[in-house]
Design an enzyme around this catalytic site. Structure first.
Site, mmCIF file in Angstrom:
data_model
loop_
_atom_site.group_PDB
_atom_site.id
_atom_site.type_symbol
_atom_site.label_atom_id
_atom_site.label_comp_id
_atom_site.label_asym_id
_atom_site.label_seq_id
_atom_site.Cartn_x
_atom_site.Cartn_y
_atom_site.Cartn_z
ATOM 1 C CD GLU A 1 -10.314 4.573 0.986
ATOM 2 O OE1 GLU A 1 -10.175 5.689 0.755
ATOM 3 O OE2 GLU A 1 -9.693 3.445 0.451
ATOM 4 C CE LYS B 1 -4.471 -1.533 1.645
ATOM 5 N NZ LYS B 1 -4.286 -2.991 1.874
ATOM 6 C CB SER C 1 -0.200 -8.030 -1.175
ATOM 7 O OG SER C 1 -0.952 -8.926 -0.363
HETATM 8 C C1 PLP Z 1 -4.951 -4.068 1.479
HETATM 9 C C2 PLP Z 1 -4.285 -5.272 1.270
HETATM 10 C C3 PLP Z 1 -4.716 -6.005 0.285
HETATM 11 C C4 PLP Z 1 -6.160 -6.048 -0.850
HETATM 12 O O1 PLP Z 1 -5.873 -4.738 -1.607
HETATM 13 P P1 PLP Z 1 -5.736 -4.790 -3.180
HETATM 14 O O2 PLP Z 1 -5.950 -3.360 -3.492
HETATM 15 O O3 PLP Z 1 -6.745 -5.837 -3.592
HETATM 16 O O4 PLP Z 1 -4.402 -5.233 -3.304
HETATM 17 C C5 PLP Z 1 -4.239 -7.203 -0.051
HETATM 18 N N1 PLP Z 1 -3.229 -7.337 0.682
HETATM 19 C C6 PLP Z 1 -2.899 -6.770 1.785
HETATM 20 C C7 PLP Z 1 -1.790 -7.105 2.408
HETATM 21 C C8 PLP Z 1 -3.374 -5.714 2.008
HETATM 22 O O5 PLP Z 1 -2.953 -4.837 3.054
#
Ligand code: PLP
Length: 401
Positions: free
Chosen positions: A115, A93, A382
């Site tokens: 948000e 993020k 992610s």
């Molecule tokens: C917020 C988040 C997501 C989901 O958001 P996307 O916009 O689909 O990437 C996925 N993995 C993590 C670790 C997150 O913090």
């Protein structure tokens, strides 16, 4: 030029999806944002500043790590992990927050609103606001504030104001509504730092561009390590920002499969999951036209996932187009599969994935043994799992794991 690039140049549309479904009062603000973003994109000093923060502050490039023990235990394709979990604040993020933060500064806006659902985007936004010396207000559903107390505290510690939202189901969707209301009122001084590839044009394309660095690095790294491209890229899909970032530079490579993993939750009944491509239908939600989980009357359905970051009724419009053209495939992983994958990755590699990312790991665990050993899978990890310890300790019976 890739299909997606051709599509996205038509006034914020990806095939029939995307667009700008907002109150008239926001059209001028979105036009201003679109113009400012186009200017920034063409300005080498903007890129130099962003690149230096991504490197020295956020920790890019992130490693592409060969998961040797996981690979060995599954006995199929070679598995690489793109380590977005090692970034500052613990997830991808920060890529988008740094990009939009610098853009807001350039536009002369000194106030940022955002948000947040689980609080991860709120924390990344509060972090960037502290870094850039900007005022920060984060809207968060009261139900989410209760569930994610620690992130509320983190944001406050970073100097952000967290405003509880008590309307509707008191979760993410309601927080977005409230942030939009704030933006309409304060648009001259305020930038709305949206957290995924959602919302009205130019957000889906702009947020994607700030995450493209994931696939730009991964494509080069896999060439260096293996001298060829992978069989597939696997990423979890909430709004879709980490997935589109991980997919994008591979879209023209037709032999590379792009696999998005949605939240299968605890069952296939409406309300029990957040798999928009399995039960959703095209519709408008919060500024954009895409697949939406809705009932027969078009009312937005409730969703469920063990991971808050995947728990949203709609999906980024570019994913809708990639789905319909067949360029990307979308599958789902259940809560249970994600929990199992968390334990498996922890114990084979010493890595605790975020529960969102664990959905991608679950699909990899399913797929790898069905493929020959010389195939290569790249999983976009992610985020890291530290934030999920409370949920994990409640959900897992470790004696049996
Ligand atoms: C917020 C988040 C997501 C989901 O958001 P996307 O916009 O689909 O990437 C996925 N993995 C993590 C670790 C997150 O913090």
């Amino acid at each position: 030029m890739s299909t997606a690039e051709t599509i996205s140049q038509v006034a914020g549309r990806f095939g029939p999806y995307g667009g700008r479904y907002v109150p008239e009062t926001l059209v001028a603000a979105l036009d201003e944002l679109e113009r400012a973003y186009a200017e920034a994109q063409a300005d080498p000093t903007f890129h130099a500043r962003l690149d230096s923060l991504l490197r020295d502050y956020a920790g890019r490039p992130t490693p592409l790590y060969f998961a040797e023990r996981l690979t060995g235990s599954l006995g199929g394709a070679k598995i690489y992990l793109k380590r977005e979990d090692l970034l500052h604040t613990g997830a991808h993020k920060i890529n988008n927050c740094l990009g939009q933060g610098l853009l807001a500064q350039r536009m002369g806006k000194h106030r940022i609103i955002a948000e947040t659902g689980a609080g991860q985007h709120g924390v990344a936004t509060a972090t960037v606001c502290a870094l850039l010396g900007m005022e920060c207000v984060v809207y968060m559903g009261e139900e989410d504030m209760r569930r994610q107390e620690l992130n509320v505290y983190r944001m406050r510690l970073l100097g952000a104001e967290v405003r509880g939202v008590s309307s509707g189901s008191k979760t993410l969707k309601d927080a977005i509504n409230e942030a939009m209301r704030d933006w309409v009122t304060n648009v001259r001084t305020t930038h709305y730092l949206l957290g995924s590839v959602l919302g009205a044009h130019p957000y889906p394309a702009m947020v994607r561009d700030f995450h493209r660095v994931i696939s730009r690095e991964a494509r080069q790294q896999i060439q260096e390590k293996e001298g060829r491209l992978p069989t597939a890229i696997i990423a979890c899909v909430g709004g879709g920002s980490n997935a589109i970032g991980a997919f994008y530079e591979f879209i023209p490579d037709k032999n590379v499969r792009l696999i998005g993993v949605e939240a299968g939750g605890r069952g296939t009944k409406l309300g029990e999951h957040a798999a928009r491509f399995q039960g959703g239908a095209p519709g408008v939600l919060q500024g954009t036209y895409s697949y939406v989980l809705q009932d027969d009357n078009g009312q937005i359905a409730l969703t469920h996932s063990v991971s808050a970051g995947l728990d949203y009724a709609s999906i980024g419009p570019e994913h809708a187009a990639l789905h319909d053209t067949g360029r990307a495939e979308y599958v789902s992983a259940t809560d249970e599969a994600a929990l199992d994958a968390t334990v498996k990755l922890a114990r084979t590699e010493g890595i605790l994935p975020a529960l969102e990312s664990a959905h991608a790991v679950a699909e990899c665990i399913r797929l790898a043994p069905t493929l020959p050993r010389h195939d290569i899978l790249v999983v976009n990890l992610s985020g890291r799992g530290d934030k999920d310890m409370g949920i994990l300790s409640r959900e897992l019976n470790l004696k049996g794991a």
